[in-house]
Design an enzyme around this catalytic site. Structure first.
Site: not given
Ligand code: 13P
Ligand code: ZN
Length: 276
Positions: A117, A141, A143, A171, A212
């Site tokens: 990413e 980023h 999940h 908040e 995602h």
């Molecule tokens: P990477 O292992 O390449 O960082 O990818 C993980 C991910 O969350 C892709 O969206």
């Molecule tokens: Zn991801």
């Protein structure tokens, strides 16, 4: 300073990876983190640099970041392992004078490349550097389970996600007053999703990727982790609320938000305070 691992920003980076792992947001290699280093931090860690690697294409162009250095997680690396062996799981990269190529200066000692990413991280950094006069340095980023769940049941609209998540905790509008952007499902890892995300980052500090996860931007590790945590906690409350009963008996009203904005001195855009 005996090793690079004693340097403050490196410690902050490692701690944030581990905090995210402990939250359950980083199954396997899920998620990635990047930090735009300050000039004095580059000087501090330069003595630890290895022989610089080959220049490689970023996959997009970020002229606004030319010559800058970043600490980044490696592609396919597990957040769970960062604390045990940061030199295996993370790296420091330098960008060339056009902002089109990068090379590894430290880390990924057993091979590998920065996160897949990287285009999204760097395009978000470029937008945020310009929008915040250089203040924002962290792009994260993750999940996040509950936010992902909500992308199956709420309309994928900035206004809906912002308003619903604001309503779940008083908040929230203070922590993310500008709101949240939503990107519909796209193939991850490439330039197209990076362009879509960085477009939202011009307005917001949070962008949700449908089905995602989430991207957050902030000044430092505490604020960026705290932002991710606040949004995801609010999403957890919403998931619980919807599981108990689909409609609300009472909530925070548009006028409540306007009153809050006055006392807390935040600007809450009217587009989020629509009548339902
Ligand atoms: P990477 O292992 O390449 O960082 O990818 C993980 C991910 O969350 C892709 O969206
Ligand atoms: Zn991801």
């Amino acid at each position: 300073m005996n090793t690079i691992l004693d340097v403050k920003f490196v410690q902050g980076f490692i701690r944030m990876c581990n905090d995210g792992w402990e939250q359950g947001w980083h199954e396997r290699n899920g998620g990635n983190l990047s930090y735009r280093m300050k000039p004095e931090e580059v000087r501090e860690v330069e003595p630890f640099f290895s022989e610089k690697g080959e220049w490689r294409e970023i996959g997009t162009s970020v002229p606004g970041l030319a010559g800058e250095y970043f600490m980044v997680t490696g592609s396919g690396k597990f957040f769970r392992n960062v604390i045990l062996d940061p030199a295996d799981s993370t790296c420091i990269i330098e960008l060339d004078e056009k902002g089109e190529n990068y090379r590894i200066c430290w880390g990924l000692v057993n091979g590998g490349r920065p996160t897949s990413e990287l285009p999204s991280h760097l395009m978000n950094h470029e937008v945020k550097k310009a929008a915040t006069n250089g203040m924002h340095r962290v792009i994260y980023h993750a999940h996040t389970t509950n936010v992902i769940a909500l992308t199956f049941v709420l309309p994928l609209k900035d206004e809906v996600f912002t308003r619903e998540l604001w309503e779940m905790a008083t908040e929230c509008p203070v922590v993310f007053p500008d709101g949240i952007g939503v990107v519909g499902w796209m193939v991850p890892g490439g330039r197209d999703i990076a362009v879509a995300t960085s477009e939202l980052m011009k307005k917001y500090d949070v962008a949700i990727w449908a089905h995602h996860g989430m991207f957050c931007s902030g000044e430092d590790f505490d604020l960026t982790f705290g932002l991710m945590h606040t949004v995801e906690k609010s999403a957890e409350i919403l998931v619980k609320m919807l599981s108990i009963r689909p409609d609300k008996l009472q909530t925070i009203t548009p006028q409540n938000f306007r009153d809050l904005a006055v006392d807390f001195k935040v600007n809450l855009p009217e587009k989020f305070l629509y009548e339902k």
